[in-house]
Motif scaffolding. Structure first.
Motif, PDB file in Angstrom:
ATOM      1  N   LEU A  42      21.445  89.953  37.235  1.00 19.07           N
ATOM      2  CA  LEU A  42      21.330  90.267  35.806  1.00 19.07           C
ATOM      3  C   LEU A  42      22.693  90.583  35.201  1.00 19.07           C
ATOM      4  N   LEU A  43      23.506  91.340  35.935  1.00 20.46           N
ATOM      5  CA  LEU A  43      24.849  91.660  35.456  1.00 20.46           C
ATOM      6  C   LEU A  43      25.685  90.396  35.301  1.00 20.46           C
ATOM      7  N   ALA A  44      25.574  89.494  36.268  1.00 20.31           N
ATOM      8  CA  ALA A  44      26.338  88.243  36.197  1.00 20.31           C
ATOM      9  C   ALA A  44      25.864  87.382  35.029  1.00 20.31           C
ATOM     10  N   GLU A  45      24.557  87.334  34.826  1.00 21.67           N
ATOM     11  CA  GLU A  45      24.001  86.523  33.739  1.00 21.67           C
ATOM     12  C   GLU A  45      24.571  86.929  32.389  1.00 21.67           C
ATOM     13  N   HIS A  46      24.720  88.230  32.184  1.00 21.08           N
ATOM     14  CA  HIS A  46      25.187  88.726  30.883  1.00 21.08           C
ATOM     15  C   HIS A  46      26.651  89.172  30.901  1.00 21.08           C
ATOM     16  N   ARG A  47      27.331  88.946  32.028  1.00 18.98           N
ATOM     17  CA  ARG A  47      28.762  89.266  32.173  1.00 18.98           C
ATOM     18  C   ARG A  47      29.020  90.750  31.902  1.00 18.98           C
ATOM     19  N   LEU A  48      28.196  91.592  32.505  1.00 16.68           N
ATOM     20  CA  LEU A  48      28.269  93.030  32.287  1.00 16.68           C
ATOM     21  C   LEU A  48      28.975  93.722  33.442  1.00 16.68           C
ATOM     22  N   THR A  49      29.672  94.810  33.111  1.00 14.19           N
ATOM     23  CA  THR A  49      30.361  95.619  34.106  1.00 14.19           C
ATOM     24  C   THR A  49      29.794  97.029  34.068  1.00 14.19           C
ATOM     25  N   PRO A  50      29.171  97.500  35.135  1.00 17.21           N
ATOM     26  CA  PRO A  50      28.562  98.834  35.105  1.00 17.21           C
ATOM     27  C   PRO A  50      29.597  99.951  34.947  1.00 17.21           C
ATOM     28  N   SER A  51      29.264 100.917  34.111  1.00 16.04           N
ATOM     29  CA  SER A  51      30.101 102.106  33.930  1.00 16.04           C
ATOM     30  C   SER A  51      29.507 103.338  34.588  1.00 16.04           C
ATOM     31  N   ALA A  52      28.176 103.378  34.707  1.00 13.53           N
ATOM     32  CA  ALA A  52      27.500 104.528  35.313  1.00 13.53           C
ATOM     33  C   ALA A  52      26.051 104.166  35.566  1.00 13.53           C
ATOM     34  N   VAL A  53      25.432 104.917  36.465  1.00 13.08           N
ATOM     35  CA  VAL A  53      23.997 104.846  36.707  1.00 13.08           C
ATOM     36  C   VAL A  53      23.367 106.095  36.105  1.00 13.08           C
ATOM     37  N   LEU A  54      22.335 105.907  35.302  1.00 15.33           N
ATOM     38  CA  LEU A  54      21.593 107.018  34.720  1.00 15.33           C
ATOM     39  C   LEU A  54      20.227 107.098  35.386  1.00 15.33           C
ATOM     40  N   ARG A 121      24.045 115.396  25.528  1.00 14.75           N
ATOM     41  CA  ARG A 121      24.480 114.174  24.847  1.00 14.75           C
ATOM     42  C   ARG A 121      25.658 113.611  25.606  1.00 14.75           C
ATOM     43  N   ILE A 122      25.624 112.306  25.840  1.00 11.33           N
ATOM     44  CA  ILE A 122      26.688 111.680  26.616  1.00 11.33           C
ATOM     45  C   ILE A 122      27.194 110.443  25.889  1.00 11.33           C
ATOM     46  N   GLU A 123      28.451 110.130  26.132  1.00  9.90           N
ATOM     47  CA  GLU A 123      29.058 108.917  25.600  1.00  9.90           C
ATOM     48  C   GLU A 123      29.593 108.105  26.772  1.00  9.90           C
ATOM     49  N   LEU A 124      29.017 106.943  26.985  1.00 10.54           N
ATOM     50  CA  LEU A 124      29.402 106.071  28.084  1.00 10.54           C
ATOM     51  C   LEU A 124      29.222 104.625  27.652  1.00 10.54           C
ATOM     52  N   ALA A 125      30.087 103.743  28.139  1.00 16.64           N
ATOM     53  CA  ALA A 125      29.977 102.307  27.875  1.00 16.64           C
ATOM     54  C   ALA A 125      29.891 102.009  26.381  1.00 16.64           C
ATOM     55  N   GLY A 126      30.572 102.809  25.565  1.00 16.10           N
ATOM     56  CA  GLY A 126      30.561 102.601  24.126  1.00 16.10           C
ATOM     57  C   GLY A 126      29.266 102.996  23.447  1.00 16.10           C
ATOM     58  N   LEU A 127      28.406 103.756  24.140  1.00 18.22           N
ATOM     59  CA  LEU A 127      27.109 104.157  23.611  1.00 18.22           C
ATOM     60  C   LEU A 127      26.992 105.677  23.588  1.00 18.22           C
ATOM     61  N   TRP A 128      26.396 106.195  22.538  1.00 15.17           N
ATOM     62  CA  TRP A 128      26.014 107.605  22.496  1.00 15.17           C
ATOM     63  C   TRP A 128      24.540 107.711  22.874  1.00 15.17           C
ATOM     64  N   ILE A 129      24.231 108.558  23.840  1.00 15.36           N
ATOM     65  CA  ILE A 129      22.866 108.701  24.338  1.00 15.36           C
ATOM     66  C   ILE A 129      22.478 110.169  24.324  1.00 15.36           C
ATOM     67  N   ASP A 130      21.357 110.457  23.680  1.00 15.12           N
ATOM     68  CA  ASP A 130      20.796 111.808  23.733  1.00 15.12           C
ATOM     69  C   ASP A 130      19.919 111.926  24.974  1.00 15.12           C
ATOM     70  N   VAL A 131      20.028 113.055  25.644  1.00 17.46           N
ATOM     71  CA  VAL A 131      19.275 113.308  26.873  1.00 17.46           C
ATOM     72  C   VAL A 131      18.243 114.384  26.577  1.00 17.46           C
ATOM     73  N   ASP A 132      16.991 113.973  26.471  1.00 14.87           N
ATOM     74  CA  ASP A 132      15.912 114.907  26.163  1.00 14.87           C
ATOM     75  C   ASP A 132      15.280 115.403  27.468  1.00 14.87           C
ATOM     76  N   ARG A 133      15.280 116.700  27.661  1.00 18.68           N
ATOM     77  CA  ARG A 133      14.700 117.286  28.880  1.00 18.68           C
ATOM     78  C   ARG A 133      13.179 117.265  28.779  1.00 18.68           C
ATOM     79  N   THR A 134      12.528 116.627  29.745  1.00 20.53           N
ATOM     80  CA  THR A 134      11.065 116.479  29.704  1.00 20.53           C
ATOM     81  C   THR A 134      10.441 116.852  31.047  1.00 20.53           C
ATOM     82  N   PRO A 135      10.568 118.102  31.464  1.00 21.24           N
ATOM     83  CA  PRO A 135       9.970 118.502  32.749  1.00 21.24           C
ATOM     84  C   PRO A 135       8.459 118.329  32.724  1.00 21.24           C
TER      85      PRO A 135
END
Length: 223
Positions: A42-54, A121-135
Motif C-alpha cells: 500500500l505504501l509503495a502504491e501511493h509512494r508514502l513514507t511512514p513517519s509514525a505508527v499510531l 493533540r499531535i502534529e505528525l506527517a503534516g497533519l494535526w490529530i486530536d487524541v480523544d481518550r475513550t476508556p
C-alpha cells in the motif's frame, strides 16, 4: 487527503494509512497481525513514507506488526500510557480463552524500539490529530480525530479512527482485562455522540460508518 486501509490477520483488524496526499509522509494506524506485507504494498502504491505508527489501543490484533513496521522505517509507535504495558505483555490484556487460542503465537519483540506516549493533540506527517481518550474497551483506548476541512477544493467531513470503541452497528467488548462497560458508555456519550452526524467512522474491525448512522441505528447507543 489520502486515507486507505485493509483488514489484516485472523482477527481482520483494520490497518489504515493517512497522509496529506500521494507521495507524502504518512501515519500508520493499528498495524496488526500479518499487516506488514500488505502495508508495504500500500505504501509503495501511493509512494508514502511512514513517519509514525499510531495505536488506538494495545490489544494484540492491533499491535502485532507495530514493531516490525517501526523497525523497518526507523519510526516510533505512539500509544496511551494506560495501554503501554501491553506492548511488552500482550497476553495480559486477553481472556484465558484467547490466551489458549494464541498459545503458539510468537510474542518476542512485539514492543517497538521507540515508544512515545500520546498527547491530547499531535502534529505528525503534516497533519494535526486530536487524541480523544475513550476508556472502556481498554483503559488506554483512544480515538484519533481529524478535523473537517471546509475549503471548497478539499472539503471533507471529520474523520474518526475509532479502534475498538465504536463499530458499524456495535461497540467494543468490555469483558477482557481492564474493560469497563460503564466507562465505555461514558466515552461513547462524551466523545463520540458529541461529534457531527457526517463525521466518518473508520473502526478497528468491519466497514466504515458515520456518527449519524450509528446515532440512528446502533442498538448500543440507544437512549
Amino acid at each position: 487527503m489520502l486515507i486507505a486501509g485493509f483488514p489484516a490477520g485472523a482477527f481482520q483488524a483494520n490497518c489504515y494509512v493517512v497522509a496529506t496526499g500521494p507521495g507524502e509522509p504518512c501515519l500508520v494506524v493499528d498495524p496488526g497481525q500479518d499487516a506488514a506485507a500488505p502495508l508495504t504494498a500500500l505504501l509503495a502504491e501511493h509512494r508514502l513514507t511512514p513517519s509514525a505508527v499510531l495505536l488506538t489501543h494495545g490489544h494484540l490484533d492491533h499491535i502485532a506488526a507495530a514493531a516490525e513496521v517501526c523497525r523497518a522505517a526507523g519510526i516510533p509507535a505512539l500509544i496511551a500510557e494506560a495501554d503501554e504495558h501491553l506492548l511488552a505483555d500482550p497476553m495480559s490484556g486477553l481472556s484465558d480463552e484467547l490466551r489458549q487460542a494464541l498459545a503458539g503465537f510468537p510474542l518476542d519483540g512485539l514492543r517497538p524500539d521507540q515508544v512515545e506516549l500520546l498527547q491530547d493533540r499531535i502534529e505528525l506527517a503534516g497533519l494535526w490529530i486530536d487524541v480523544d481518550r475513550t476508556p472502556g474497551h481498554t483503559p488506554g483506548s483512544v480515538v484519533f480525530r481529524l478535523a473537517a476541512e471546509q475549503d471548497a477544493a478539499e472539503a471533507r467531513p471529520e474523520i474518526l479512527f475509532t479502534g475498538d470503541t465504536l463499530f458499524a452497528g456495535s461497540v467494543g467488548r468490555t469483558d477482557l482485562p481492564g474493560g469497563s462497560w460503564d466507562e465505555l458508555q461514558q466515552s461513547l456519550r462524551s466523545r463520540l455522540l458529541t461529534r457531527p452526524d457526517d463525521a466518518v467512522v473508520l473502526p478497528g474491525h468491519g466497514p466504515r460508518s458515520t456518527i449519524g448512522a450509528e446515532r440512528a441505528g446502533n442498538p448500543f447507543l440507544a437512549g
